[in-house]
Design an enzyme around this catalytic site. Structure first.
Site, short mmCIF file in Angstrom:
data_model
loop_
_atom_site.label_atom_id
_atom_site.label_comp_id
_atom_site.label_asym_id
_atom_site.label_seq_id
_atom_site.Cartn_x
_atom_site.Cartn_y
_atom_site.Cartn_z
N ASN A 672 0.85 -1.19 0.00
CA ASN A 672 0.00 0.00 0.00
C ASN A 672 0.89 1.24 0.00
OD1 ASN A 672 -1.85 2.02 0.33
ND2 ASN A 672 -2.56 1.38 2.35
N GLY A 743 10.03 -5.72 4.58
CA GLY A 743 9.53 -4.74 5.54
C GLY A 743 10.16 -3.38 5.31
N GLU A 746 11.13 0.31 9.41
CA GLU A 746 12.31 0.83 10.10
C GLU A 746 13.42 1.25 9.13
OE1 GLU A 746 12.80 -1.56 14.05
OE2 GLU A 746 11.53 -2.70 12.71
MO1 MOS Z 1 10.75 -2.30 16.30
S1 MOS Z 1 12.17 -1.29 17.38
O1 MOS Z 1 11.66 -3.66 15.78
O2 MOS Z 1 9.62 -2.72 17.53
#
Ligand code: MOS
Length: 781
Positions: A672, A743, A746
């Site tokens: 998305n 992912g 992060e």
């Molecule tokens: Mo994230 S710091 O891997 O919850």
């Protein structure tokens, strides 16, 4: 565990069949709930009945013993029901094991187990009263005396205990590479012999996540059954860990966390407060709700600890790395060995024949640190990517070109291939959007009146990780879908990508999909950490959908059924009907009536590549291990990005502004783009914050935090963030998982701290090696 996954091979919908849903920018399915106040966060729920209120009293000292607690004045406050201290808790709550010891806890420090104080702000008492105000009043009237010992606050403090981390022996050939210090070749020898060398020290500060939703816990008992409402990134972990701490069976504990008001790692591990609130609820015979204060959140939960680094880089005149040595030092608490050990990533970003690394834990009298957005990569890539910039300067080489000559598709330690790696395409896209070609390399050479302009860049990388997951999907004959899995809506938009997956796989409109998450009564999903949720959860949801489709299709092509003889994979399930290649159709309700006589429910489990076959048992115990990144024996999988920053530094006052950042990221299939962009952009904002604003200040004498509130803990406001550009690079990775998802939650903040510091050097000629960059560090020059 109820139903098992079907053992027959899955019939996934044809790969390139019309898929309107996945990959289209989609507003959150929970957007309306969130903006109208309908979304219920852990802190919004009061346990059904009027709860009693808890208030914590926390320690004023960092190290020593409690010598006396006088409760007289506190007990006199009207409405006080109970006061829990070490005198009436003791071993009623087991401390629990930490993550690294195969447990669930963020810290092994058990606050009410004894009179011992191991960090400032440790829980000393929980006061329970009819009202929040009475509990707070009474908590402040508790008269607590201590015998204080001198604490060790941080690096260079007296009384430090230094422990070697990664203490396990180097893993054997073919085993997971966890817990090793990556090394290859003769790094010291190659460094000594190389013509161009960088040998520098870098530091990153203490940081606290400060999610807007405070650390709240509500516990209610119904007989011997406990329900816990607490915002969580790991509901099954909390459920099982809490059961262990309280000495009750796990099936007597239910954890509920429908929406989470910010987490960033702070709600990934079980904290000691939860069992204390559960015990209090048992004692007072009614639900108890604890809402810890903002400042208490600095010490009763986890945080990012300060780090130190020594990086040695050596290169030939062509820029090719000949040696890379990365040593890290990290702060932990006295008893716990929490570490991030980002050398796992930093030693594998570039081609280099001679690599060495080491990580050392320094034990202090502080609360145990823990996960905070990109825990290893944020500090370790600040060091590496600052050093790379210094190397580019020493070589008189463009920093982008330095990355290019050291780019690789094979990680240097074991020679494992990256499943996909688009670092340089990211650099090229971001450089073009940024206008990097107009940069003049001399520091201070670009100006706008009194403002010195600096341009800097850095790499980003984040491991692509997955865990075992399970999900239940139900399709009704009317074409309505319910998806159930105990994953965590931590703001990343996981409910929306789940809905997109189900809609896509079963060919129904998005608004026909209901997604249920956030309850340990649902089939388990992994911890919402390590940016794994979208990959882990969407793949298992797709698997359950494939099972449903398969059952419908099998019945439809059976002898004497309308599509007898039609190849099963050629039947299209979409728009509430089955369609054959010759154009014949059958309504979904009819096909389902034949297949199942009504609604079809499918439960699926998925064990990703690299995850042990018994992972489902671990998942149900809340210990689902993630696999991926550099921890696989046959390959390496990471998402990559390029971070560019422009800063403006005032010639006289040295005021620093991050006037512009551009990032380009390649993270496999983007489920998305709308929420993915929000994730990355949020990370970019945090990268600016990490570079210029954030630091928790520590009093070196008392080992206490000074700025434990949102007034003094600096974070950027709108005026600090001028222009943020986020670019996706299309990337197809067929190896990482069926849906090709990497992912990205992060990825957006990693490296941007270095890009900003590198830009500051370019503006001023001052190399700031200790974050955050602040005016005083630029005035000394
Ligand atoms: Mo994230 S710091 O891997 O919850």
């Amino acid at each position: 565990m109820s139903v098992t996954a079907p053992s027959e091979p899955m019939l996934l919908a044809p790969k390139d069949a019309a898929k309107p849903a996945i990959g289209a920018a989609t507003s959150r399915v929970d957007a309306r709930l969130k903006v109208t106040g309908g979304a219920r966060y852990g802190s919004d729920i009061d346990g059904g009945r009027q709860p009693a209120h808890g208030y914590l009293r926390t320690s004023a000292i960092a190290r020593g013993r409690i010598t006396r607690i006088d409760e007289t004045a506190a007990r006199r406050v009207p409405g006080v029901l109970e006061i829990l201290t070490f005198r009436n808790v003791g071993d009623r709550i087991k401390p629990g094991k930490t993550f690294s010891g195969q447990g669930y806890m963020g810290s092994s420090i058990a606050p009410l187990a004894s009179d011992r104080i191991q960090h400032a702000g440790q829980i000393v008492a929980l006061v329970v009263a009819d009202s929040f105000e009475a509990a707070r009043d009474a908590a402040q009237r508790l008269d607590v005396s201590y015998a204080e010992e001198r604490p060790s606050a941080t690096f260079d403090s007296p009384g430090l205990k230094e422990g070697l981390t990664n203490p396990k022996p180097k893993s054997k050939e073919g085993e997971d590479s966890e817990d090793e210090n990556p090394k290859v070749g003769d790094a010291a020898g190659a460094f000594a012999a190389a013509p161009v060398r960088i040998d520098q020290h870098y530091e990153t500060p203490t940081q606290h996540h400060n999610p807007i939703e405070l650390f709240t816990t509500t516990c209610a008992w119904n007989g011997d059954e406990l329900t816990v409402w607490e915002s969580s990134q790991n509901m099954y972990g909390f459920k099982n860990g809490l059961a262990e701490q309280l000495g009750i069976p796990a099936d007597k504990v239910r954890t509920v966390s429908p929406f989470v008001g910010g987490a960033f790692g702070s709600r990934g591990s079980l904290t000691q407060r939860t069992a204390i609130v559960a015990l209090a609820a048992k004692r007072v015979g009614r639900p108890v709700r604890l809402e810890a204060t903002r400042s208490q959140g600095f010490t009763i939960a986890t945080y990012r600890a300060e780090t130190r680094h020594r990086v040695r880089l050596a290169a030939g005149h062509d820029g090719k790395l000949q040696a890379l040595i990365h040593e890290g030092w990290e702060i932990s608490s006295r008893p716990d060995d929490y570490k991030v050990a980002g050398t796992d990533a930093s030693t594998r970003l570039y081609a280099c024949p001679n690599v060495d690394s080491n990580v050392t834990i320094v034990h202090t009298d502080r609360n145990t640190p823990g996960f905070m957005r990109s825990p290893p990569e944020t500090p370790y890539l600040f060091a590496l990517e600052s050093a790379m910039d210094e190397l580019a300067v020493a070589l008189k080489m463009d920093p982008v070109e330095l990355r290019r000559v050291n780019d690789t598709q094979v990680e240097p330690i074991k020679g494992l291939p990256y499943t996909s790696r688009a670092l340089m395409p990211c650099f090229d896209a971001a450089a073009a959007a940024f206008g990097w070609a107009k940069r003049t390399p001399e520091p201070g050479s670009m100006r706008d009146g009194d403002w010195l302009i600096g341009w800097g860049c850095a790499s980003s990388m984040y491991p692509t990780q997955m865990g075992a997951a399970s999900a239940r999907v139900t399709l009704s004959p009317q074409g309505r879908i319910v998806v159930q899995t105990a994953t965590h809506e931590i703001g990343q938009g996981v409910m929306t990508v789940i809905a997109l997956t189900a809609a896509d796989q079963l060919g129904v409109p998005l608004d026909q999909v209901t997604v249920e998450v956030g309850d340990s009564r649902l089939p388990p999903s992994p911890v919402a950490g390590g940016s794994n949720s979208t990959a882990s959860v969407c793949n298992v949801v797709a698997k359950a959908c494939a099972d449903i489709r398969e059952r419908i299709v099998r019945a439809a092509v059976a002898p004497s059924a309308p599509f007898a003889g039609v190849a099963p994979a050629s039947l299209v399930l979409a728009d509430g009907k089955l369609t054959a290649p010759d154009g014949r159709t059958e309504p979904l309700a009819q096909a389902m009536a034949r297949a199942a006589g009504g609604a079809i429910e499918a439960y699926a489990e998925n064990i990703p590549h690299g995850v042990k076959p018994d992972a489902l048992q671990g998942l149900y115990k809340g210990q689902g291990k993630l696999a991926g990144g550099a921890k696989m024996k046959d390959r390496i999988q990471f998402a990559f990005g390029a971070q560019f920053a422009e800063v403006r530094v005032h010639r006289l006052t040295r005021e620093v502004r991050a006037s512009r950042v551009v990032g380009a990221y390649a993270a496999g299939r983007i489920m998305n783009p709308k929420t993915a962009k929000s994730q990355l952009m949020g990370g970019q904002v945090w990268g600016i914050s990490a570079a210029l604003h954030e630091a928790t200040e520590i009093d070196r004498r008392s080992a206490r935090y000074y700025n434990d509130d949102l007034a003094e803990y600096l974070i950027p406001v709108n005026a600090d963030i001028t222009r943020v550009e986020t670019i996706f690079l299309p990337e197809q990775d067929e190896k990482v998982n069926d849906l090709g998802i990497k992912g990205l939650g992060e990825l957006g903040n990693v490296g941007l701290n270095a890009a900003v510091a590198n830009a500051v050097w370019h503006a001023t000629g001052v190399r700031v090696r200790e974050l955050p960059v602040r005016i005083e560090k630029l005035l000394v020059a």
